[in-house]
Design a protein around this motif. Structure first.
Motif, PDB file in Angstrom:
ATOM      1  N   ASP A 135       8.216 -15.357 -52.785  1.00 13.13           N
ATOM      2  CA  ASP A 135       6.587 -15.221 -52.474  1.00 13.13           C
ATOM      3  C   ASP A 135       6.215 -16.668 -52.037  1.00 13.13           C
ATOM      4  OD1 ASP A 135       6.676 -17.015 -54.718  1.00 13.13           O
ATOM      5  OD2 ASP A 135       5.684 -16.021 -56.034  1.00 13.13           O
ATOM      6  N   GLY A 136       4.899 -16.540 -51.610  1.00 12.23           N
ATOM      7  CA  GLY A 136       4.526 -17.882 -51.248  1.00 12.23           C
ATOM      8  C   GLY A 136       4.761 -19.288 -51.619  1.00 12.23           C
ATOM      9  N   PRO A 137       4.684 -19.313 -52.832  1.00 14.83           N
ATOM     10  CA  PRO A 137       5.107 -20.743 -53.568  1.00 14.83           C
ATOM     11  C   PRO A 137       6.621 -21.099 -53.504  1.00 14.83           C
ATOM     12  CG  PRO A 137       3.589 -19.505 -54.835  1.00 14.83           C
ATOM     13  CD  PRO A 137       3.803 -18.408 -54.133  1.00 14.83           C
ATOM     14  N   ALA A 138       7.421 -20.110 -53.394  1.00 16.08           N
ATOM     15  CA  ALA A 138       8.766 -20.160 -53.155  1.00 16.08           C
ATOM     16  C   ALA A 138       8.810 -20.965 -51.682  1.00 16.08           C
ATOM     17  CB  ALA A 138       9.744 -19.003 -53.504  1.00 16.08           C
ATOM     18  N   LEU A 139       8.321 -20.220 -50.743  1.00 21.48           N
ATOM     19  CA  LEU A 139       8.351 -20.743 -49.295  1.00 21.48           C
ATOM     20  C   LEU A 139       8.046 -22.274 -49.453  1.00 21.48           C
ATOM     21  CD1 LEU A 139       7.131 -17.643 -47.226  1.00 21.48           C
ATOM     22  CD2 LEU A 139       9.366 -17.969 -48.408  1.00 21.48           C
ATOM     23  N   PHE A 140       6.860 -22.712 -49.774  1.00 17.18           N
ATOM     24  CA  PHE A 140       6.565 -24.113 -49.784  1.00 17.18           C
ATOM     25  C   PHE A 140       7.389 -24.761 -50.698  1.00 17.18           C
ATOM     26  CE2 PHE A 140       2.441 -21.860 -48.685  1.00 17.18           C
ATOM     27  CZ  PHE A 140       2.011 -22.544 -47.525  1.00 17.18           C
ATOM     28  N   ALA A 162      19.644 -25.592 -40.919  1.00 17.38           N
ATOM     29  CA  ALA A 162      19.351 -24.247 -41.428  1.00 17.38           C
ATOM     30  C   ALA A 162      19.917 -24.174 -42.780  1.00 17.38           C
ATOM     31  CB  ALA A 162      20.474 -23.292 -40.579  1.00 17.38           C
ATOM     32  N   ALA A 163      18.864 -23.448 -43.586  1.00 16.85           N
ATOM     33  CA  ALA A 163      19.151 -23.559 -44.992  1.00 16.85           C
ATOM     34  C   ALA A 163      18.948 -22.119 -45.492  1.00 16.85           C
ATOM     35  CB  ALA A 163      18.025 -24.681 -45.775  1.00 16.85           C
ATOM     36  N   LEU A 164      19.908 -22.090 -46.823  1.00 16.95           N
ATOM     37  CA  LEU A 164      19.927 -20.707 -47.605  1.00 16.95           C
ATOM     38  C   LEU A 164      18.982 -21.042 -48.613  1.00 16.95           C
ATOM     39  CD1 LEU A 164      20.679 -18.137 -48.989  1.00 16.95           C
ATOM     40  CD2 LEU A 164      22.662 -19.351 -49.577  1.00 16.95           C
ATOM     41  N   CYS A 165      17.892 -20.414 -48.976  1.00 20.33           N
ATOM     42  CA  CYS A 165      17.103 -20.677 -50.156  1.00 20.33           C
ATOM     43  C   CYS A 165      17.064 -19.662 -51.019  1.00 20.33           C
ATOM     44  CB  CYS A 165      15.573 -20.943 -49.600  1.00 20.33           C
ATOM     45  SG  CYS A 165      15.549 -22.256 -48.403  1.00 20.33           S
ATOM     46  N   SER A 166      16.834 -19.781 -52.513  1.00 25.45           N
ATOM     47  CA  SER A 166      16.684 -18.786 -53.406  1.00 25.45           C
ATOM     48  C   SER A 166      15.576 -17.993 -53.288  1.00 25.45           C
ATOM     49  CB  SER A 166      17.219 -19.254 -54.826  1.00 25.45           C
ATOM     50  OG  SER A 166      15.881 -20.045 -55.172  1.00 25.45           O
ATOM     51  N   ALA A 167      15.377 -16.996 -54.281  1.00 23.78           N
ATOM     52  CA  ALA A 167      13.999 -16.286 -54.411  1.00 23.78           C
ATOM     53  C   ALA A 167      12.992 -17.109 -54.863  1.00 23.78           C
ATOM     54  CB  ALA A 167      14.297 -15.012 -55.151  1.00 23.78           C
ATOM     55  N   ALA A 168      13.455 -18.336 -55.859  1.00 28.69           N
ATOM     56  CA  ALA A 168      12.619 -19.242 -56.292  1.00 28.69           C
ATOM     57  C   ALA A 168      12.322 -20.302 -55.470  1.00 28.69           C
ATOM     58  CB  ALA A 168      13.155 -19.717 -57.522  1.00 28.69           C
ATOM     59  N   GLY A 197      25.816 -14.006 -50.641  1.00 28.60           N
ATOM     60  CA  GLY A 197      24.855 -13.303 -50.161  1.00 28.60           C
ATOM     61  C   GLY A 197      23.479 -13.919 -50.178  1.00 28.60           C
ATOM     62  N   TRP A 198      22.626 -13.188 -49.561  1.00 28.42           N
ATOM     63  CA  TRP A 198      21.223 -13.629 -49.695  1.00 28.42           C
ATOM     64  C   TRP A 198      20.408 -13.596 -51.129  1.00 28.42           C
ATOM     65  CZ3 TRP A 198      19.760 -16.591 -45.640  1.00 28.42           C
ATOM     66  CH2 TRP A 198      20.603 -16.492 -44.636  1.00 28.42           C
ATOM     67  N   ASP A 199      20.777 -12.578 -51.999  1.00 25.09           N
ATOM     68  CA  ASP A 199      20.489 -12.312 -53.330  1.00 25.09           C
ATOM     69  C   ASP A 199      18.874 -12.688 -53.425  1.00 25.09           C
ATOM     70  OD1 ASP A 199      20.883 -12.038 -55.841  1.00 25.09           O
ATOM     71  OD2 ASP A 199      21.356 -14.097 -56.306  1.00 25.09           O
ATOM     72  N   GLY A 200      17.962 -11.979 -52.855  1.00 25.93           N
ATOM     73  CA  GLY A 200      16.839 -12.147 -52.713  1.00 25.93           C
ATOM     74  C   GLY A 200      16.055 -13.218 -52.164  1.00 25.93           C
ATOM     75  N   GLY A 201      16.829 -14.100 -51.621  1.00 24.21           N
ATOM     76  CA  GLY A 201      16.426 -15.284 -50.847  1.00 24.21           C
ATOM     77  C   GLY A 201      16.032 -15.178 -49.474  1.00 24.21           C
ATOM     78  N   PHE A 202      16.143 -16.459 -48.882  1.00 31.56           N
ATOM     79  CA  PHE A 202      15.578 -16.282 -47.379  1.00 31.56           C
ATOM     80  C   PHE A 202      16.361 -17.407 -46.549  1.00 31.56           C
ATOM     81  CE2 PHE A 202      12.896 -18.751 -49.823  1.00 31.56           C
ATOM     82  CZ  PHE A 202      12.441 -19.934 -49.206  1.00 31.56           C
ATOM     83  N   ALA A 254       0.098 -24.591 -44.821  1.00 38.64           N
ATOM     84  CA  ALA A 254      -0.117 -23.278 -44.641  1.00 38.64           C
ATOM     85  C   ALA A 254       1.062 -22.712 -43.615  1.00 38.64           C
ATOM     86  CB  ALA A 254      -1.277 -23.184 -43.636  1.00 38.64           C
ATOM     87  N   MET A 255       1.165 -21.447 -43.645  1.00 43.24           N
ATOM     88  CA  MET A 255       2.059 -21.057 -42.854  1.00 43.24           C
ATOM     89  C   MET A 255       1.535 -19.451 -42.271  1.00 43.24           C
ATOM     90  SD  MET A 255       5.667 -21.182 -45.342  1.00 43.24           S
ATOM     91  CE  MET A 255       6.073 -22.505 -46.249  1.00 43.24           C
ATOM     92  N   LEU A 256       2.178 -18.972 -41.124  1.00 37.14           N
ATOM     93  CA  LEU A 256       1.725 -17.957 -40.744  1.00 37.14           C
ATOM     94  C   LEU A 256       2.854 -16.712 -41.052  1.00 37.14           C
ATOM     95  CD1 LEU A 256       0.185 -18.651 -37.262  1.00 37.14           C
ATOM     96  CD2 LEU A 256      -1.013 -18.123 -39.392  1.00 37.14           C
ATOM     97  N   ALA A 257       2.700 -15.725 -41.735  1.00 38.50           N
ATOM     98  CA  ALA A 257       3.641 -14.441 -41.855  1.00 38.50           C
ATOM     99  C   ALA A 257       3.074 -13.378 -40.868  1.00 38.50           C
ATOM    100  CB  ALA A 257       3.227 -13.948 -43.190  1.00 38.50           C
ATOM    101  N   ILE A 258       4.294 -12.950 -40.202  1.00 35.45           N
ATOM    102  CA  ILE A 258       4.121 -11.675 -39.272  1.00 35.45           C
ATOM    103  C   ILE A 258       3.825 -10.459 -40.295  1.00 35.45           C
ATOM    104  CG2 ILE A 258       4.953 -10.586 -37.496  1.00 35.45           C
ATOM    105  CD1 ILE A 258       4.663 -13.595 -36.813  1.00 35.45           C
ATOM    106  N   PRO A 259       2.789  -9.685 -40.149  1.00 38.96           N
ATOM    107  CA  PRO A 259       2.677  -8.509 -40.853  1.00 38.96           C
ATOM    108  C   PRO A 259       3.753  -7.460 -40.677  1.00 38.96           C
ATOM    109  CG  PRO A 259       0.677  -9.001 -39.791  1.00 38.96           C
ATOM    110  CD  PRO A 259       1.601 -10.035 -39.281  1.00 38.96           C
TER     111      PRO A 259
END
Length: 260
Positions: A135-140, A162-168, A197-202, A254-259
């Motif tokens: 979610d948003g807080p995880a991205l920040f 380039a980073a692999l980040c968890s869902a949290a 794998g990505w396991d819900g991350g990004f 802030a960030m911009l999410a593509i709909p």
């Protein structure tokens, strides 16, 4: 100094008219020639670190192999003028290499090696099947933690990450390189080698979102790509075509999410 940097002498100029000699780290950029099954495929300008990850990630991004298991051996041969990566692929992958080499019209770091026409350049991407739970807080959170995970950039101020980040939003794995494409290839290769794998991350990239990075993300089944700078129109269109979520201009406020 790390493997990816060398010391260099500079004259520091100050606003008050003074100055002094200083030594600081400079990022290493070297030609890296990649051979597959004895065939010269491409020469990339890259940072000579995590070269095995780079070889596997590059092969995956070029659609030469279905997975890391198809890479049987990687031999690194440092030379004074650059490095040679001699990669042995499984026999069933050899025809794909020969076909791409036969039709090569350009050598670039932009994902177009061995492309002979516009239709091939914009080949359909596989649908992204993975899903991110971030979610948003995880991205920040990930954005705030990335700088501390970039040792080479702290030394030199000249490389991408380039980073692999968890869902949290935890930064789990980072690869750095002078080239944004190379950094992402190294991350993808490191994940493939470790069976992660990505396991819900990004993925979080310290670069603009070009269409080549979208293609690498889609081929790696990455569910969400977050970049520090903006996306191009083609990147947005290509991401929409395969179901890849994009977030761009990631800043601390802030960030911009593509709909989607």
């Amino acid at each position: 100094m790390s493997e990816g940097s060398v010391p260099h002498l500079f004259d520091r100029l100050r606003a008050d008219g003074g100055g002094e000699a200083v030594t600081r780290a400079v990022a290493v950029e070297r030609p890296i020639a990649i051979e597959f099954n004895g065939i010269g495929y491409a020469v990339m300008m890259a940072t000579p670190a995590d070269r095995e990850d780079f070889a596997i990630g590059f092969a995956l991004s070029e659609r030469l192999i279905p997975g890391a298991a198809s890479v049987l051996e990687i031999d690194v041969h440092p030379r004074p003028e650059g490095d040679i990566l001699r990669v042995t692929l499984a026999r069933e992958c050899a025809d794909g290499v020969l076909d791409r080499v036969r039709h090569r019209v350009s050598e670039s770091s932009c994902g177009l090696c061995g492309i002979e026409n516009l239709e091939q350049a914009l080949r359909p991407l596989p649908a992204v099947t993975a899903r991110s739970r971030a979610d948003g807080p995880a991205l920040f959170r990930a954005l705030g933690d990335l700088r501390a995970r970039q040792p080479l950039n702290r030394e030199t101020g000249a490389v991408h990450a380039a980073a692999l980040c968890s869902a949290a939003g935890e930064v789990l794995l980072v690869r750095e390189d002078v080239g944004r494409h190379n950094a992402f290839d190294k991350l993808i290769g490191a994940m493939a080698r470790a069976g992660i794998g990505w396991d819900g991350g990004f993925a979080l990239l310290s670069s603009r979102c070009s269409y080549e990075l979208v293609e690498k993300a889609a081929l790696a089944d990455c569910p969400l790509l977050v970049t520090i700078s903006a996306a191009t129109d083609l990147a947005i269109a290509r991401a929409a075509s395969c179901g890849l979520r994009l977030v761009m201009l990631a800043r601390s406020d802030a960030m911009l999410a593509i709909p989607s």
